[in-house]
Motif scaffolding. Structure first.
Motif, short mmCIF file in Angstrom:
data_model
loop_
_atom_site.label_atom_id
_atom_site.label_comp_id
_atom_site.label_asym_id
_atom_site.label_seq_id
_atom_site.Cartn_x
_atom_site.Cartn_y
_atom_site.Cartn_z
N ASP A 1 -53.70 2.32 -50.69
CA ASP A 1 -55.14 2.08 -50.71
C ASP A 1 -55.51 0.60 -50.62
OD1 ASP A 1 -55.51 4.79 -50.89
OD2 ASP A 1 -56.10 4.79 -53.02
N ARG A 2 -54.59 -0.29 -50.96
CA ARG A 2 -54.93 -1.72 -50.92
C ARG A 2 -55.17 -2.22 -49.49
NH1 ARG A 2 -49.39 -1.66 -51.58
NH2 ARG A 2 -48.15 -3.11 -50.32
N PHE A 3 -54.76 -1.43 -48.50
CA PHE A 3 -55.00 -1.83 -47.10
C PHE A 3 -56.38 -1.40 -46.61
CE2 PHE A 3 -50.31 -1.21 -47.39
CZ PHE A 3 -49.94 -2.52 -47.18
N ILE A 4 -57.08 -0.59 -47.36
CA ILE A 4 -58.35 -0.04 -46.91
C ILE A 4 -59.42 -1.10 -46.66
CG2 ILE A 4 -60.30 1.41 -47.63
CD1 ILE A 4 -58.29 3.38 -48.81
N PRO A 5 -59.62 -2.06 -47.56
CA PRO A 5 -60.70 -3.04 -47.30
C PRO A 5 -60.57 -3.78 -45.97
CG PRO A 5 -60.01 -3.15 -49.59
CD PRO A 5 -59.04 -2.25 -48.90
N GLY A 6 -59.36 -4.23 -45.65
CA GLY A 6 -59.16 -4.93 -44.39
C GLY A 6 -59.39 -4.04 -43.19
N LEU A 7 -58.92 -2.79 -43.26
CA LEU A 7 -59.11 -1.86 -42.15
C LEU A 7 -60.57 -1.46 -42.00
CD1 LEU A 7 -55.91 0.32 -42.70
CD2 LEU A 7 -56.33 -1.27 -40.81
N LYS A 8 -61.29 -1.36 -43.10
CA LYS A 8 -62.74 -1.11 -43.01
C LYS A 8 -63.43 -2.24 -42.26
CE LYS A 8 -63.97 1.78 -46.99
NZ LYS A 8 -64.73 1.83 -48.28
N LYS A 9 -63.02 -3.46 -42.55
CA LYS A 9 -63.62 -4.61 -41.87
C LYS A 9 -63.31 -4.58 -40.38
CE LYS A 9 -64.30 -9.58 -42.55
NZ LYS A 9 -63.90 -10.77 -43.36
N LEU A 10 -62.10 -4.14 -40.03
CA LEU A 10 -61.72 -4.03 -38.62
C LEU A 10 -62.62 -3.02 -37.91
CD1 LEU A 10 -58.07 -3.83 -37.31
CD2 LEU A 10 -59.87 -2.46 -36.32
N VAL A 11 -62.83 -1.87 -38.55
CA VAL A 11 -63.69 -0.84 -37.96
C VAL A 11 -65.10 -1.39 -37.74
CG1 VAL A 11 -64.80 1.39 -38.36
CG2 VAL A 11 -62.37 1.09 -38.90
N LEU B 1 -58.94 -9.20 -36.42
CA LEU B 1 -60.36 -8.93 -36.20
C LEU B 1 -60.81 -9.50 -34.85
CD1 LEU B 1 -61.78 -9.69 -39.76
CD2 LEU B 1 -61.14 -7.47 -38.81
N ASP B 2 -60.39 -10.72 -34.56
CA ASP B 2 -60.77 -11.34 -33.29
C ASP B 2 -60.21 -10.57 -32.10
OD1 ASP B 2 -62.05 -13.27 -34.78
OD2 ASP B 2 -60.45 -14.76 -34.57
N TRP B 3 -58.97 -10.13 -32.23
CA TRP B 3 -58.30 -9.37 -31.17
C TRP B 3 -59.06 -8.09 -30.86
CZ3 TRP B 3 -53.93 -9.43 -27.98
CH2 TRP B 3 -53.37 -8.22 -27.61
N TYR B 4 -59.33 -7.27 -31.88
CA TYR B 4 -59.99 -6.00 -31.63
C TYR B 4 -61.47 -6.17 -31.31
CZ TYR B 4 -55.71 -3.67 -32.79
OH TYR B 4 -54.40 -3.24 -32.76
N GLN B 5 -62.10 -7.22 -31.81
CA GLN B 5 -63.47 -7.51 -31.41
C GLN B 5 -63.55 -7.76 -29.91
OE1 GLN B 5 -65.56 -10.61 -33.62
NE2 GLN B 5 -66.67 -11.22 -31.78
N ARG B 6 -62.56 -8.49 -29.40
CA ARG B 6 -62.55 -8.82 -27.97
C ARG B 6 -62.44 -7.56 -27.11
NH1 ARG B 6 -64.00 -10.07 -24.13
NH2 ARG B 6 -63.54 -11.80 -22.71
N PHE B 7 -61.62 -6.61 -27.54
CA PHE B 7 -61.53 -5.35 -26.79
C PHE B 7 -62.80 -4.54 -26.95
CE2 PHE B 7 -56.95 -6.26 -27.17
CZ PHE B 7 -56.58 -6.09 -25.85
#
Length: 489
Positions: A99-109, A64-70
């Protein structure tokens, strides 16, 4: 044996950065349609693997920190790292195979959208890969993995001139080979066995004697389609199908693909599965969702695909309805350097790897924009066939002048910057507000690539030792490296 010739000085280091008015009036910062979406600028951050996920492929705070920075740099498009479409172990790389990966990826978006003020389109690159094993110890390979056959006995008899080996027991053959010199082993082992010994076992798309490889054309389209559907559910603006470098789909496109089941041999057959995957994805996500592709303009290996193959694929991809075409070069296993025992072969160590990520140690061409002539040829062919599909150029693009010239000369529609964005995620904002002289310029030493090869969290040498005493920052290596660049402004 290919080698770099000499250090090349940054021939564009005296660049004149634009004023804010010039940047606003430039082609680089003009909008472009990608599918049904509008990117606010033609600036693009290609996918980079930062090695920040969990071992099980889940999003971490470091992701999250990595992609937030970009996102804070507000490029037109940001592409999230190569993310596995299958739910199989792949180390600290993101996955989207369940589907278990969806919550984390939603948070990334959500994180990126908030960081960019909604100005950055967020795509996710989805990828499949075949098995690649670490290089084994010689004794372990000979005793455990090598399947002794009469061919080995006959080769030993021929090399030694002793007929004893024709009827020798398996134990005796293994014991002899375990202590044999490399020159003798080269006479006894076939090429694939030698590769497994010195480079580690590696599957190819042409290994149709393996049922799971033979069945890839039936298995992959629904797998990619399900991954793309999850990406849409997560809120990503689109997906980029990874058909480049050393991975499964690139293997089907390669001129080395000689499968005899209708999915290899001719260019028409080699592009068949990539198109079937695309159609399955399109059927699942709909026509109102961005689906693009990353593929190679040149494989840079003996017997591999060249720009004429890429031109054919590009026209077929545009005709099929891909929303963008992103070009890369090289990055193959076939010419990679021999790894150390216990390590996996790395596809960015040979000449093809150099062409993928050129360094400041170079030939007379230098590291800047080496891919552009190939991209320009592909764009000309695609446009000449009547398609206006946006074309992304990347590879050694670092300054405004360089990027703007590529677009002005109609060599590409979008300028991609990976290593330069890693060196300075704020590049886009700094240039847009007329403070380009403050850009932290990539020096193309591939410090970051060496970390990637070692599967260590990727950082840039220009900032990872800066302000290590800053409160609240995330670090690795016992506090010796920070994981994100210092804030700007």
């Amino acid at each position: 044996m290919w080698k770099f010739l000499r250090p090349i000085k940054h021939k564009i280091e005296q660049t004149r950065w634009p004023t804010a008015a010039e940047a606003l009036g430039s082609r680089l910062f003009s909008p472009i349609q990608i599918g049904g979406l509008t990117a606010r600028s033609r600036t693009w951050v290609p996918a980079m693997v930062p090695w920040r996920a969990t071992e099980d492929g889940f999003v971490t705070q470091q992701n999250l920190d990595w992609y937030q920075r970009f996102g804070e740099g507000r490029p037109g498009v940001l592409v999230v790292e190569a993310t596995g479409v299958r739910d199989i172990p792949s180390g600290p790389l993101l996955r989207i195979g369940d589907d278990r990966f969806i919550p984390g990826l939603k948070k990334l978006v959500k994180t990126v959208k908030e960081a960019s003020g909604g100005e950055t389109l967020l795509f996710i690159q989805i990828i499949d890969f075949l098995a690649v094993k670490r290089r084994p110890e010689k004794s372990r390979y000979i005793q455990r993995f090598l399947q002794i056959s009469d061919r080995h006995r006959e080769a030993l008899a021929a090399v030694s001139g002793q007929s004893y080996w024709l009827t020798a027991g398996e134990t005796a053959v293994r014991a002899f080979l375990e202590t044999a010199e490399d020159t003798l082993l080269s006479e006894v082992l076939n090429p694939r066995e030698s590769e497994a010994l010195y480079f580690g076992y590696r599957e190819r798309v042409t290994d149709t004697h393996l049922p799971h490889v033979k069945n890839l054309p039936q298995e992959l389209p629904p797998i990619f389609a399900a991954a793309a559907e999850r990406a849409r559910v997560c809120g990503f603006d689109g997906v980029e199908l990874h058909y480049a470098h050393a991975y499964t789909m690139a293997g089907f496109l390669s001129r080395q693909n000689n499968r005899d089941d209708g999915y290899g041999g001719s260019p028409e057959n080699r592009v068949r599965l990539p198109l079937e995957v695309f159609r399955a994805v399109r059927d699942r996500v709909g026509n109102d969702y961005v689906v693009g592709v990353r593929f190679l303009a040149d494989e840079v290996i003996e017997g591999g695909s060249r720009v004429e193959d890429a031109i054919y694929y590009a026209k077929e991809f545009a005709r099929a309805g891909f929303d963008f075409l992103s070009l890369s070069k090289g990055g193959k296993f076939e010419d990679a350097e021999r790894p150390k025992v216990g390590q996996a072969v790395y596809p960015y160590t040979g000449q093809s790897g150099y062409e993928c990520m050129p360094t400041v140690l170079s030939d007379e061409i230098g590291p800047f924009g080496r891919n552009v002539p190939l991209v320009a040829a592909i764009k000309q062919a695609v446009n000449g066939a009547g398609f206006q599909t946006p074309i992304v150029a990347a590879g050694g693009i670092t300054t405004f002048e360089q990027a703007e010239e590529i677009l002005r000369l109609n060599q590409a529609d979008i300028a991609g910057m990976a290593r330069q964005a890693l060196a300075d995620p704020d590049w886009f904002v700094k240039v847009l507000v007329g403070r380009g002289e403050e850009v932290r310029r990539c020096t193309y030493t591939n410090y970051c690539e060496a970390l990637d090869q070692a599967h260590r969290p990727v950082t840039c040498k220009l900032w990872d030792r800066v302000d290590l005493d800053e409160p609240g920052i995330a670090t690795v290596d016992a506090g010796r490296r920070r994981l994100e660049p210092p804030a700007w402004g």
